[in-house]
Design a protein around this motif. Structure first.
Motif, PDB file in Angstrom:
ATOM      1  N   PRO A  64       2.164  11.751  -3.592  1.00  0.00           N
ATOM      2  CA  PRO A  64       0.777  11.688  -4.121  1.00  0.00           C
ATOM      3  C   PRO A  64       0.799  10.807  -5.196  1.00  0.00           C
ATOM      4  N   SER A  65       2.366  10.438  -5.780  1.00  0.00           N
ATOM      5  CA  SER A  65       2.747   9.586  -7.369  1.00  0.00           C
ATOM      6  C   SER A  65       2.836   8.356  -6.146  1.00  0.00           C
ATOM      7  N   LEU A  66       3.095   7.862  -5.135  1.00  0.00           N
ATOM      8  CA  LEU A  66       2.816   6.316  -4.436  1.00  0.00           C
ATOM      9  C   LEU A  66       1.858   5.502  -4.120  1.00  0.00           C
ATOM     10  N   LEU A  67       0.920   6.413  -4.039  1.00  0.00           N
ATOM     11  CA  LEU A  67      -0.493   6.814  -3.900  1.00  0.00           C
ATOM     12  C   LEU A  67      -1.069   5.475  -4.797  1.00  0.00           C
ATOM     13  N   PRO A  68      -2.173   4.648  -5.358  1.00  0.00           N
ATOM     14  CA  PRO A  68      -2.660   4.073  -3.387  1.00  0.00           C
ATOM     15  C   PRO A  68      -1.645   3.318  -2.990  1.00  0.00           C
ATOM     16  N   ALA A  69      -1.703   3.064  -1.559  1.00  0.00           N
ATOM     17  CA  ALA A  69      -0.391   2.132  -0.810  1.00  0.00           C
ATOM     18  C   ALA A  69      -1.460   1.697   0.558  1.00  0.00           C
ATOM     19  N   ALA A  70      -0.974   0.864   0.967  1.00  0.00           N
ATOM     20  CA  ALA A  70      -1.539  -0.509   2.147  1.00  0.00           C
ATOM     21  C   ALA A  70      -1.222   0.819   3.199  1.00  0.00           C
ATOM     22  N   SER A  71      -2.547   1.071   3.865  1.00  0.00           N
ATOM     23  CA  SER A  71      -1.946   1.950   5.089  1.00  0.00           C
ATOM     24  C   SER A  71      -2.046   1.678   5.649  1.00  0.00           C
ATOM     25  N   ALA A  80      -0.400  11.263  18.499  1.00  0.00           N
ATOM     26  CA  ALA A  80      -2.510  11.426  18.017  1.00  0.00           C
ATOM     27  C   ALA A  80      -1.713  12.881  17.376  1.00  0.00           C
ATOM     28  N   ILE A  81      -0.897  13.717  16.748  1.00  0.00           N
ATOM     29  CA  ILE A  81      -1.177  14.991  16.355  1.00  0.00           C
ATOM     30  C   ILE A  81      -0.095  14.990  15.297  1.00  0.00           C
ATOM     31  N   GLY A 116       6.423   0.828   9.457  1.00  0.00           N
ATOM     32  CA  GLY A 116       7.209   1.236  10.571  1.00  0.00           C
ATOM     33  C   GLY A 116       6.663   2.181  11.207  1.00  0.00           C
ATOM     34  N   ALA A 117       5.573   3.198  11.001  1.00  0.00           N
ATOM     35  CA  ALA A 117       4.646   3.846  11.154  1.00  0.00           C
ATOM     36  C   ALA A 117       3.507   3.172  12.542  1.00  0.00           C
ATOM     37  N   ALA A 118       3.054   2.423  11.827  1.00  0.00           N
ATOM     38  CA  ALA A 118       2.543   1.224  12.649  1.00  0.00           C
ATOM     39  C   ALA A 118       2.686   1.063  13.932  1.00  0.00           C
ATOM     40  N   SER A 119       3.747   0.827  14.006  1.00  0.00           N
ATOM     41  CA  SER A 119       5.123   0.411  15.205  1.00  0.00           C
ATOM     42  C   SER A 119       5.452   1.412  16.108  1.00  0.00           C
ATOM     43  N   LEU A 120       5.426   2.511  15.141  1.00  0.00           N
ATOM     44  CA  LEU A 120       5.339   4.046  16.335  1.00  0.00           C
ATOM     45  C   LEU A 120       4.293   4.000  16.892  1.00  0.00           C
ATOM     46  N   GLY A 121       3.100   4.118  16.438  1.00  0.00           N
ATOM     47  CA  GLY A 121       1.759   4.206  17.324  1.00  0.00           C
ATOM     48  C   GLY A 121       1.377   6.007  16.561  1.00  0.00           C
ATOM     49  N   VAL A 122       1.766   6.384  15.084  1.00  0.00           N
ATOM     50  CA  VAL A 122       1.800   7.522  14.986  1.00  0.00           C
ATOM     51  C   VAL A 122       0.351   7.713  14.231  1.00  0.00           C
ATOM     52  N   ALA A 123      -0.673   8.217  14.457  1.00  0.00           N
ATOM     53  CA  ALA A 123      -1.993   7.921  13.539  1.00  0.00           C
ATOM     54  C   ALA A 123      -2.269   8.162  12.016  1.00  0.00           C
ATOM     55  N   ARG A 124      -1.387   8.987  11.476  1.00  0.00           N
ATOM     56  CA  ARG A 124      -0.943   9.585  10.508  1.00  0.00           C
ATOM     57  C   ARG A 124       0.014   9.740   9.693  1.00  0.00           C
ATOM     58  N   VAL A 125       0.024   8.929   8.299  1.00  0.00           N
ATOM     59  CA  VAL A 125       2.108   9.618   7.366  1.00  0.00           C
ATOM     60  C   VAL A 125       1.396   9.994   6.201  1.00  0.00           C
TER      61      VAL A 125
END
Length: 232
Positions: free
Chosen positions: A48-55, A13-14, A35-44
């Motif tokens: 900045p040059s890669l934004l916007p991106a699917a969250s 969560a932190i 992969g971050a979603a699979s890990l369960g982390v709250a944020r990545v």
């Protein structure tokens, strides 16, 4: 110092699961965030040059003035405004270290205030590169960040040869802000033991790239001195 232990779920969560490697492609970024979603982390935390991106349901953190912090404040403000327009939920700005080392606290505070205004309503973290500063400079930078309205002070970019997070710096930063700001520890945090050491010292957020490896050895991790090393 926290009175209870930190669980793996509380760590997730932190944790700001981080990918700031130069040359990252949009496809690699998408794989990373899913992969971050699979890990369960709250944020990545991503470039900045890669934004916007699917969250993929994650909050998006990005960096400004990265990694040197030596850009003119107008450039940091423009970069911040663009990041917000591109969907960033949180901004991690690198402070101008030359101003910190010169003790020009009015200029340090002014720079942070301008970035704060450009990301009003978002979380703002100020990266001070603590390993390259004296204790007095760390204290001064933290006070300037607090006065300018930042939400967090952050130890490191993870790209400076001076090193990354240390227990000493985190403890000093936490004592300086006295709970009024969060403390993000980043740079060289590669083990669950290091996370626990830094959390006990006062860290309230973590920037980590090896999140999966940290989780994999979480239950067997104790506390060992010197488990925080340089690098992101």
């Amino acid at each position: 110092m926290p009175e209870t232990s930190l669980s793996a779920q509380e760590f997730l969560a932190i944790a700001d699961h981080t990918l700031l490697a130069p040359g990252t492609t949009p496809d690699e970024l998408d794989t990373f965030i899913s992969g971050a979603a699979s890990l369960g982390v709250a944020r990545v935390c991503v470039s900045p040059s890669l934004l916007p991106a699917a969250s993929h349901g994650r909050e998006i953190v990005t960096v400004v003035g990265f990694p040197s912090g030596a850009q003119h404040v107008e450039m940091k403000v423009a970069e911040t405004a663009r990041a917000v327009a591109d969907g960033a939920d949180e901004i991690d700005m690198v402070v101008n270290r030359g101003l910190v080392r010169a003790g020009d606290w009015a200029a340090v505070e002014r720079e942070i205030r301008f970035v704060r205004a450009a990301c009003f309503g978002r979380v703002l973290k100020v990266i001070i590169e603590s390993a390259a500063l004296s204790d007095e400079e760390i204290v001064g930078a933290c006070r300037a960040a607090e006065a300018a309205g930042a939400d967090f002070v952050k130890t490191s970019t993870g790209f400076d040869p001076a090193g990354g997070a240390s227990v000493h710096a985190v403890r000093l930063m936490a004592a300086t802000v006295g709970g009024k700001l969060g403390i993000k520890a980043s740079g060289g945090i590669r083990t669950a033991a290091a996370v626990r050491e830094l959390w006990a010292a006062g860290a309230t957020r973590f920037g980590v790239s090896g999140t999966a490896a940290i989780l994999a050895e979480w239950d067997g991790a104790g506390s060992s001195a010197g488990s925080v090393s340089g690098g992101y």
